[in-house]
Scaffold this motif. Sequence first.
Motif, PDB file in Angstrom:
ATOM      1  N   HIS A  15       0.835  -1.212   0.000  1.00 17.34           N
ATOM      2  CA  HIS A  15       0.000   0.000   0.000  1.00 17.34           C
ATOM      3  C   HIS A  15       0.871   1.265   0.000  1.00 17.34           C
ATOM      4  O   HIS A  15       0.493   2.268  -0.601  1.00 17.34           O
ATOM      5  N   HIS A  16       2.035   1.210   0.669  1.00 17.03           N
ATOM      6  CA  HIS A  16       2.966   2.355   0.575  1.00 17.03           C
ATOM      7  C   HIS A  16       3.342   2.552  -0.891  1.00 17.03           C
ATOM      8  O   HIS A  16       3.356   3.679  -1.392  1.00 17.03           O
ATOM      9  N   ALA A  17       3.639   1.441  -1.582  1.00 18.24           N
ATOM     10  CA  ALA A  17       4.028   1.544  -2.997  1.00 18.24           C
ATOM     11  C   ALA A  17       2.866   2.095  -3.826  1.00 18.24           C
ATOM     12  O   ALA A  17       3.043   2.989  -4.650  1.00 18.24           O
ATOM     13  N   ARG A  18       1.664   1.584  -3.579  1.00 21.27           N
ATOM     14  CA  ARG A  18       0.491   2.057  -4.349  1.00 21.27           C
ATOM     15  C   ARG A  18       0.270   3.557  -4.121  1.00 21.27           C
ATOM     16  O   ARG A  18       0.111   4.329  -5.081  1.00 21.27           O
ATOM     17  N   VAL A  19       0.293   3.980  -2.844  1.00 25.89           N
ATOM     18  CA  VAL A  19      -0.009   5.390  -2.542  1.00 25.89           C
ATOM     19  C   VAL A  19       1.078   6.302  -3.115  1.00 25.89           C
ATOM     20  O   VAL A  19       0.773   7.362  -3.673  1.00 25.89           O
ATOM     21  N   LEU A  20       2.332   5.889  -3.016  1.00 21.07           N
ATOM     22  CA  LEU A  20       3.407   6.725  -3.581  1.00 21.07           C
ATOM     23  C   LEU A  20       3.244   6.837  -5.093  1.00 21.07           C
ATOM     24  O   LEU A  20       3.476   7.898  -5.674  1.00 21.07           O
ATOM     25  N   SER A  21       2.821   5.729  -5.708  1.00 15.07           N
ATOM     26  CA  SER A  21       2.610   5.766  -7.150  1.00 15.07           C
ATOM     27  C   SER A  21       1.429   6.691  -7.486  1.00 15.07           C
ATOM     28  O   SER A  21       1.482   7.484  -8.429  1.00 15.07           O
ATOM     29  N   GLU A  22       0.360   6.647  -6.665  1.00 14.02           N
ATOM     30  CA  GLU A  22      -0.785   7.555  -6.882  1.00 14.02           C
ATOM     31  C   GLU A  22      -0.358   9.016  -6.694  1.00 14.02           C
ATOM     32  O   GLU A  22      -0.710   9.885  -7.493  1.00 14.02           O
ATOM     33  N   LEU A  23       0.418   9.277  -5.628  1.00  7.44           N
ATOM     34  CA  LEU A  23       0.839  10.663  -5.351  1.00  7.44           C
ATOM     35  C   LEU A  23       1.738  11.186  -6.465  1.00  7.44           C
ATOM     36  O   LEU A  23       1.685  12.363  -6.815  1.00  7.44           O
ATOM     37  N   SER A  24       2.527  10.283  -7.025  1.00  5.97           N
ATOM     38  CA  SER A  24       3.398  10.678  -8.124  1.00  5.97           C
ATOM     39  C   SER A  24       2.550  11.170  -9.306  1.00  5.97           C
ATOM     40  O   SER A  24       2.831  12.206  -9.902  1.00  5.97           O
ATOM     41  N   ALA A  48       6.245  -4.618 -10.868  1.00  7.88           N
ATOM     42  CA  ALA A  48       5.553  -4.731 -12.163  1.00  7.88           C
ATOM     43  C   ALA A  48       4.218  -3.990 -12.100  1.00  7.88           C
ATOM     44  O   ALA A  48       3.789  -3.354 -13.062  1.00  7.88           O
ATOM     45  N   ARG A  49       3.578  -4.065 -10.926  1.00  7.76           N
ATOM     46  CA  ARG A  49       2.268  -3.409 -10.767  1.00  7.76           C
ATOM     47  C   ARG A  49       2.397  -1.884 -10.884  1.00  7.76           C
ATOM     48  O   ARG A  49       1.525  -1.227 -11.423  1.00  7.76           O
ATOM     49  N   TYR A  50       3.490  -1.331 -10.358  1.00  8.22           N
ATOM     50  CA  TYR A  50       3.601   0.140 -10.310  1.00  8.22           C
ATOM     51  C   TYR A  50       4.704   0.710 -11.204  1.00  8.22           C
ATOM     52  O   TYR A  50       5.007   1.894 -11.116  1.00  8.22           O
TER      53      TYR A  50
END
Length: 309
Positions: A15-24, A48-50
């Motif tokens: 979820h840290h990875a997902r949120v950082l990718s969203e914020l980016s 691969a997901r992000y």
Amino acid sequence: MVKVGVIGVGYLGQHHARVLSELSGETGACRLAAVADADRARAEEIAARYGCRAVGDYREMLDQVDAVSIVTPTTTHYDVALRCIRAGKDVLVEKPITATIEEADALIRASEAAGVLVQVGHLERFNPVVGALAPFLDSPTLIEAERLSPFQGRGIDVDITLDLMIHDIDVIHSLVAGSPVRDSKATGSRVLTPTIDMAKAWLEFDNGVHAVLSASRIALEKRRRLTIFQKESYVVMDYQEMEITRFFRDNGRIASGTVKVERKEPLKEELRDFLSCIDTRSTPRVCALKGRTALTIALQIGERIKQEW
Ligand code: NAD
């Protein structure tokens, strides 16, 4: 633009990875540069997901990032964070800051020497319902916290005091404006793991406020609630529903009013704040010292329970 890496992409790290990718995508304030996991296949799956780089050993990503989120098991926080700090990286380390006070002190010294920021992942401080509580408060006398979860087998490298109760310790400590703990009592049991699975603690703060905390990872239902008793009213804050209900006397009867707070993802608010602190070089809301204080109280509660055993 801050290049960020996530170290440990298990249950929470993904979820840290997902949120950082969203914020980016939303703000352009950061870029998720890499994810690391001791389980390399897991790192590759999340990368691969992000659309970022995957590494098995986090040390291989340190020359490509400015900051890291450390989301590995608690007992590894110290070693991983110390190495990142010494490499000059700003660090968000999940709660609890470390497993021992000595480790927390060493991290604080190292971060001061390196001039880097350390934020501790006390997520509930970024829950909008906690942010909305202030207008409802009127000289609290007793604060009661309940944090119950069914058993999930995660976080069991540490006692429930460090796993779940520490969230409420940190929130309550902020509500009593950092007043020191004057006295405490605690009891608890180990049922499914060799460590404390459920705990109840009573704290008395120097400013006269009392707190009763219950935490369990072997409960039948999930509950996250804080009840604040005051001289002429009481307030129930539900972390999950993100709502606050105030109960008060009205013509000799109990009346109540509920406010629903606009829903926001606490993790997103927390990471947004981390990036903003990096940008402005300001002290995070939950800095390493605050993480250390919450850890000290949680460890004291754990010790009291073990003494009783
Ligand atoms: P998890 O076991 O699901 O994930 C941990 C991951 O870290 C695993 O994928 C593991 O392979 C990896 N890992 C272990 N050692 C590593 C190392 N040295 N280098 C790189 N990767 C490594 O655990 P989790 O439930 O995601 O918890 C992780 C941390 O997050 C814990 O500290 C926990 O207390 C914290 N947490 C916080 C909250 C919150 O609300 N703030 C919620 C859950 C977990």
